[in-house]
Enzyme design. Structure first.
Site, PDB file in Angstrom:
ATOM      1  N   CYS A 148     -21.826  18.573 -39.616  1.00  0.00           N
ATOM      2  CA  CYS A 148     -22.674  19.148 -38.557  1.00  0.00           C
ATOM      3  C   CYS A 148     -23.272  18.095 -37.628  1.00  0.00           C
ATOM      4  CB  CYS A 148     -23.791  19.979 -39.167  1.00  0.00           C
ATOM      5  SG  CYS A 148     -23.184  21.313 -40.190  1.00  0.00           S
TER       6      CYS A 148
ATOM      7  N   HIS B 210     -29.641  20.779 -34.334  1.00  0.00           N
ATOM      8  CA  HIS B 210     -28.519  21.459 -34.987  1.00  0.00           C
ATOM      9  C   HIS B 210     -29.011  22.834 -35.442  1.00  0.00           C
ATOM     10  CE1 HIS B 210     -25.344  22.673 -37.484  1.00  0.00           C
ATOM     11  NE2 HIS B 210     -25.913  22.348 -38.634  1.00  0.00           N
TER      12      HIS B 210
ATOM     13  N   ASN C  53     -24.591  29.026 -38.123  1.00  0.00           N
ATOM     14  CA  ASN C  53     -24.344  27.582 -38.126  1.00  0.00           C
ATOM     15  C   ASN C  53     -22.877  27.316 -37.762  1.00  0.00           C
ATOM     16  OD1 ASN C  53     -23.903  24.916 -38.772  1.00  0.00           O
ATOM     17  ND2 ASN C  53     -24.874  25.006 -40.789  1.00  0.00           N
TER      18      ASN C  53
HETATM   19  N1  ACO Z   1     -28.439  37.785 -49.675  1.00  0.00           N
HETATM   20  C1  ACO Z   1     -29.297  38.192 -50.616  1.00  0.00           C
HETATM   21  N2  ACO Z   1     -29.744  37.388 -51.582  1.00  0.00           N
HETATM   22  C2  ACO Z   1     -29.272  36.127 -51.602  1.00  0.00           C
HETATM   23  C3  ACO Z   1     -28.357  35.634 -50.656  1.00  0.00           C
HETATM   24  C4  ACO Z   1     -27.940  36.522 -49.667  1.00  0.00           C
HETATM   25  N3  ACO Z   1     -27.068  36.178 -48.691  1.00  0.00           N
HETATM   26  N4  ACO Z   1     -28.083  34.348 -50.926  1.00  0.00           N
HETATM   27  C5  ACO Z   1     -28.805  34.023 -52.009  1.00  0.00           C
HETATM   28  N5  ACO Z   1     -29.535  35.103 -52.436  1.00  0.00           N
HETATM   29  C6  ACO Z   1     -30.449  35.198 -53.560  1.00  0.00           C
HETATM   30  C7  ACO Z   1     -30.183  34.146 -54.595  1.00  0.00           C
HETATM   31  O1  ACO Z   1     -29.153  34.546 -55.476  1.00  0.00           O
HETATM   32  C8  ACO Z   1     -31.542  34.062 -55.268  1.00  0.00           C
HETATM   33  O2  ACO Z   1     -31.641  35.134 -56.167  1.00  0.00           O
HETATM   34  P1  ACO Z   1     -32.362  34.904 -57.604  1.00  0.00           P
HETATM   35  O3  ACO Z   1     -33.759  34.481 -57.283  1.00  0.00           O
HETATM   36  O4  ACO Z   1     -32.237  36.243 -58.234  1.00  0.00           O
HETATM   37  O5  ACO Z   1     -31.559  33.823 -58.270  1.00  0.00           O
HETATM   38  C9  ACO Z   1     -32.516  34.328 -54.134  1.00  0.00           C
HETATM   39  O6  ACO Z   1     -31.754  34.954 -53.088  1.00  0.00           O
HETATM   40  C10 ACO Z   1     -33.174  33.058 -53.590  1.00  0.00           C
HETATM   41  O7  ACO Z   1     -32.168  32.111 -53.331  1.00  0.00           O
HETATM   42  P2  ACO Z   1     -32.516  30.671 -52.848  1.00  0.00           P
HETATM   43  O8  ACO Z   1     -31.278  29.848 -52.803  1.00  0.00           O
HETATM   44  O9  ACO Z   1     -33.678  30.159 -53.633  1.00  0.00           O
HETATM   45  O10 ACO Z   1     -33.013  30.952 -51.341  1.00  0.00           O
HETATM   46  P3  ACO Z   1     -33.638  29.968 -50.313  1.00  0.00           P
HETATM   47  O11 ACO Z   1     -34.977  30.438 -49.918  1.00  0.00           O
HETATM   48  O12 ACO Z   1     -33.500  28.523 -50.727  1.00  0.00           O
HETATM   49  O13 ACO Z   1     -32.684  30.188 -49.056  1.00  0.00           O
HETATM   50  C11 ACO Z   1     -30.866  29.132 -47.906  1.00  0.00           C
HETATM   51  C12 ACO Z   1     -31.317  29.878 -49.168  1.00  0.00           C
HETATM   52  C13 ACO Z   1     -31.027  30.058 -46.724  1.00  0.00           C
HETATM   53  C14 ACO Z   1     -29.389  28.775 -48.075  1.00  0.00           C
HETATM   54  C15 ACO Z   1     -31.734  27.871 -47.702  1.00  0.00           C
HETATM   55  O14 ACO Z   1     -31.826  27.148 -48.895  1.00  0.00           O
HETATM   56  C16 ACO Z   1     -31.183  26.990 -46.613  1.00  0.00           C
HETATM   57  O15 ACO Z   1     -31.138  27.370 -45.469  1.00  0.00           O
HETATM   58  N6  ACO Z   1     -30.762  25.747 -46.949  1.00  0.00           N
HETATM   59  C17 ACO Z   1     -30.160  24.863 -45.964  1.00  0.00           C
HETATM   60  C18 ACO Z   1     -28.727  25.231 -45.784  1.00  0.00           C
HETATM   61  C19 ACO Z   1     -28.079  24.569 -44.611  1.00  0.00           C
HETATM   62  O16 ACO Z   1     -28.724  24.278 -43.637  1.00  0.00           O
HETATM   63  N7  ACO Z   1     -26.772  24.363 -44.696  1.00  0.00           N
HETATM   64  C20 ACO Z   1     -26.011  23.861 -43.604  1.00  0.00           C
HETATM   65  C21 ACO Z   1     -25.770  22.441 -43.752  1.00  0.00           C
HETATM   66  S1  ACO Z   1     -25.104  21.698 -42.324  1.00  0.00           S
HETATM   67  C22 ACO Z   1     -23.446  21.268 -42.566  1.00  0.00           C
HETATM   68  O17 ACO Z   1     -23.112  20.117 -42.487  1.00  0.00           O
HETATM   69  C23 ACO Z   1     -22.424  22.354 -42.854  1.00  0.00           C
END
Ligand code: ACO
Length: 324
Positions: free
Chosen positions: A114, A251, A281
Site C-alpha cells: 500500500c 492511504h 482499500n
Molecule cells: N463482519 C462481522 N464480524 C467480523 C468481521 C466482519 N467482516 N470481521 C471480523 N469480525 C468479527 C471477528 O471475528 C471478531 O469476532 P469475535 O469477537 O467473536 O472473535 C470481532 O468481529 C472483532 O474482530 P476484531 O478483529 O477484533 O475487530 P477490529 O476492531 O480489530 O477490526 C479491522 C478489524 C477492521 C480489520 C481492524 O483491525 C483494522 O482495520 N486493521 C487494519 C487493517 C488494515 O488497514 N489493513 C490494510 C493494510 S494495508 C496493505 O498493505 C494491504
C-alpha cells in the site's frame, strides 16, 4: 537543476459497485459492522477483462490528457502494484505497449504494497532530478480481488480494485509546483502481520496461501504509529507546520486509522481527503485515486502544500510533500 512537478493526474475504477449489503450475502457480516469498524460503504470490483494493466493504462491515459503530454514524450514509467498481471514481464511493460510509450522509456514495477505509490513517486523524482529523464508516468494499480479469500470475512470486506496515475514533468514556468521532499522506511520483523504467503518462489504453495492474510489489530497499531511518525518527521525536516498543509491525502485503508492520524497530528479532519467509504482499500492505487479526485474536486489549488502519507505490507511506510 530543473524543478519537477505533478502536472497531470487520472484514475480508473471498475463500474461494478459492491455494497456492504452485497458483502453480507457472501459472508457473515453486516453494513453496520463494516461501517463502524472501517468507514467502508462500498468498493469497486474488477471484471475478468479489467486486469491490473487495463486499469493502469486507463488511469495513465487520463493523466496524460490532463497534463497535455503525449505518450511519446514519456521516458520513465513506474507502476506500483502487488497484483501484477504476471510474475514477468513487469506490468509497466504491458502498459507501455497499451498506451504507446516509446522504447527510450525505462519501464518497471515497484512492490511496497500500500506504500507503493509513495515509493514509486520518490523513485521517479530521484531519477528525474538526475537530469537523465524528462517526463514520468507514475501509476498505482491493483486488482486485489484476485488475492481475496471470499470466505474470510476478516479480510474480504476491506479491499477494492482500481488505478490512479500522475504525470511528472518540468514545472511550468512561473508555477510554484514542485516536489518538496520524501521519506520512506520499513519496519523490520513485521512481515508476518500482513502477507500473501504463496504465489512466489517460496515452497509455501497451498491453495489457501494464494490469499491475503492479516493480523488486523497489529496492522492497525503499527499503521497509526508509522504514519504519525513519518508525517511528523517530514514536516520537521522541512520546517513546515502541520497547519500549513492545505490537504493531507492518507492511504485509504480504514476511516478509524485516518481519524487517529488527524487527532495525533492535531489537524482538522476536514483537511484530509477521504474516499475509503466508496472504494475500500485499493492498496497502491488508493493515494493516486484520491489525489486525482481531490484535484478534480478543487480541493487542491495552485500553490497548495499537499502531504501524501501511507503504510503497507512490509511493513513499509512513507510520506511525500508536494507543492502544487
Ligand atoms: N463482519 C462481522 N464480524 C467480523 C468481521 C466482519 N467482516 N470481521 C471480523 N469480525 C468479527 C471477528 O471475528 C471478531 O469476532 P469475535 O469477537 O467473536 O472473535 C470481532 O468481529 C472483532 O474482530 P476484531 O478483529 O477484533 O475487530 P477490529 O476492531 O480489530 O477490526 C479491522 C478489524 C477492521 C480489520 C481492524 O483491525 C483494522 O482495520 N486493521 C487494519 C487493517 C488494515 O488497514 N489493513 C490494510 C493494510 S494495508 C496493505 O498493505 C494491504
Amino acid at each position: 537543476m530543473t524543478a519537477h512537478a505533478i502536472i497531470g493526474s487520472g484514475s480508473f475504477t471498475p463500474t461494478r459497485v459492491v455494497t456492504n449489503e452485497d458483502m453480507s450475502r457472501i459472508v457473515d457480516t453486516s453494513d453496520e459492522w463494516i461501517v463502524t469498524r472501517t468507514g467502508i460503504r462500498e468498493r469497486r470490483l474488477a471484471s475478468e477483462t479489467e486486469s491490473t494493466s487495463y486499469m493502469a493504462a486507463a488511469a495513465a491515459s487520463a493523466a496524460l490528457i490532463d497534463a497535455g503530454v503525449k505518450a511519446e514524450q514519456i521516458d520513465l514509467l513506474i507502476i506500483a502494484t502487488f497484483t501484477p498481471d504476471l510474475p514477468m514481464p513487469a506490468t509497466a511493460c504491458l502498459v507501455q505497449t497499451m498506451i504507446g510509450i516509446p522504447s527510450k522509456a525505462a519501464c518497471f514495477d515497484i512492490n511496497a504494497a500500500c506504500t507503493g505509490f509513495v515509493y514509486a513517486l520518490d523513485t521517479a523524482w530521484a531519477m528525474l532530478a538526475s537530469g537523465r529523464y524528462q517526463h514520468a508516468v507514475v501509476i498505482g494499480a491493483e486488482k486485489i480481488s484476485s488475492l481475496i479469500n471470499w470466505n474470510d470475512r476478516t479480510t474480504c470486506v476491506l479491499f477494492g480494485d482500481g488505478a490512479g496515475a500522475v504525470v511528472i514533468g518540468p514545472a511550468p514556468s512561473g508555477s510554484t509546483g514542485r516536489f518538496i521532499g520524501s521519506k520512506l522506511g520499513a519496519i523490520p520483523g513485521t512481515s508476518a502481520v500482513l502477507m500473501v504467503p504463496g504465489g512466489g518462489s517460496s515452497p509455501v504453495q497451498t491453495d489457501a496461501a494464494r490469499f491475503i492474510t492479516m493480523k488486523g489489530k497489529e496492522v492497525f497499531k503499527l499503521a497509526v504509529r508509522a504514519m504519525d511518525d513519518v508525517a511528523r518527521d517530514i514536516l520537521a525536516a522541512h520546517g513546515i507546520a502541520a497547519d500549513d498543509v492545505a490537504c493531507i491525502i492518507p492511504h485509504q485503508a480504514n476511516r478509524r486509522i485516518i481519524d487517529a492520524i488527524a487527532q495525533y497530528l492535531e489537524v482538522p479532519i476536514e483537511r484530509f481527503f477521504i474516499n475509503v467509504d466508496r472504494y475500500g482499500n485499493t492498496s497502491a492505487a488508493s493515494i493516486p485515486i484520491a489525489l486525482d479526485e481531490a484535484r478534480r474536486a478543487g480541493r487542491i489549488k495552485s500553490g497548495d502544500l499537499v502531504l501524501l502519507v501511507a503504510f503497507g505490507a512490509g511493513l513499509t511506510y512513507g510520506a511525500t510533500l508536494v507543492r502544487f
